[in-house]
Design a protein around this motif. Sequence first.
Motif, mmCIF file in Angstrom:
data_model
loop_
_atom_site.group_PDB
_atom_site.id
_atom_site.type_symbol
_atom_site.label_atom_id
_atom_site.label_comp_id
_atom_site.label_asym_id
_atom_site.label_seq_id
_atom_site.Cartn_x
_atom_site.Cartn_y
_atom_site.Cartn_z
ATOM 1 N N TYR A 161 0.966 -1.248 -0.060
ATOM 2 C CA TYR A 161 -0.028 0.048 0.065
ATOM 3 C C TYR A 161 0.989 1.218 0.304
ATOM 4 N N GLU A 162 0.796 2.084 -1.112
ATOM 5 C CA GLU A 162 1.493 3.327 -1.199
ATOM 6 C C GLU A 162 0.512 4.503 -1.688
ATOM 7 N N ALA B 105 1.018 5.284 5.599
ATOM 8 C CA ALA B 105 0.865 3.852 4.919
ATOM 9 C C ALA B 105 0.750 2.791 5.866
ATOM 10 N N ARG C 94 5.399 3.898 2.228
ATOM 11 C CA ARG C 94 5.123 2.742 1.530
ATOM 12 C C ARG C 94 5.048 1.566 2.657
#
Length: 476
Positions: free
Chosen positions: A7-8, A37, A72
Amino acid sequence: MLFTLTYEPAAAAGAPPANRAEPTAAPAPAPGSDIDATVLGFLLHKHPARVQTFEAPVGDIHVFYPEATPERCTVAVLVEVDPVGLVRNKRFRGDAGSLDHFVNDRPYAASSMLAVAIGTVFRTAMTGRSDSYPELAASPLPLRIEIPVVSTRGSDDDLVRRVFEPCGWRVEERRIALDPQYPDWGDSRYSSVTLTGNVRLAEAIRQLYVLLPVLDDAKHYWVGDDEVAKLERSGEGWLAHHPERELITRRYLLHQRSLLAQAGDAPVTTGETPLRVLRAEAVLTALRDAGARRVIDMGCGPGALLSRLVSDRSFTRIVGVDVSARSLEHAARMLRLDAASDAERERIELLHGSVVYRDDRLRGFDAMVLMEVVEHVDPSRLAALEDAVFAGASPSSVIVTTPNADYNALYPALEHGRFRHDDHRFEWTRAEFREWADAVAARRGYTVELRPVGVEDAVLGAPTQLALFRKEVVAE
């Protein structure tokens, strides 16, 4: 076997493919968003600072985060599979005499084992529930999923793209060579796959749970009736409108005719409601019409009907009976009897027994249900069933459901003369069922009413038929 999910928030995942089956429900976080994130840990209910290990029948499942920064966050799931241990485990149909049970791709290629691991460690995340970040849980997020080795058994070269792209993913697939030193040998049936897109996290996990076994077209465990319910739950929100829904359903259910019929993979005109759900609802309606409060579910199996009975407080005494001890164990787990209160334990009871033998424990109940049971009994034993149910137990009402053999002509996957399930000993036409029901009612002092279950065909009737027997009241 391994997969990672990243997930970014600031990444521009780009627009979904034009052929997505259903538009996303909300916009993804915009590039440059200040979302941390590491909230991925809250959404997955797994802390980024910990390495967690879970024991499962397929092996040890490790969950860890290779990177967890505000910009990130990546979670990895690694499954350590013991192929020899699986062979020795009867649950997985091991056969010590077969070499391919020892030499195989199970420790390496993503398959149903990884799907089981996903369902084990991300069970809450699959529901889409997050008390800490409900808005993020309900919104599409810029995600990236990497699966180093995916099996695509018996499929064409485009299958990965066909099943994932309509869900909103951009697909990068790299075929893995049989042997890099010998390029003339060509590619193997394995690929390295990367998926990127704006997808709700819960849907992304549920899609992997369904589609990994679909790509492999195999499962490492016995596929039973509960697989239909798993497919319905995991496919919620994305499968109904998928252009490859039929292919996905057939592969997920291992092409089993009886399960495909339950899943509606045939012209059963019941809309979006599966026939098994309509059947259970018809039984509940019949029980209420009969005024039943104390109910026996004869041949209860793993508890599909029991769970509905338990949730309805108008049923004050519920007994599930089955000849299979394993099915009773499944039912007990599904009903969570180990954690039930004393009052619930008195209300619900599971008994080992058979429909063809008298059992004094079953006397004095308002109703007995035989839902899709009678067709599993050898015709030579139907007289024993009649005696055990109508004379031995002698409940006030008996409810019997069974397939309508007339309707089988509408199932394209069912060959002429074949039954809907491999364990069926027979299947009655409407005329045959009426003849049997009328004769039993006359011999045992009951009246009988026949009801259709499911939307009726004008010529062939409904897919399932139901008989409601009521004991006749003798005037004093």
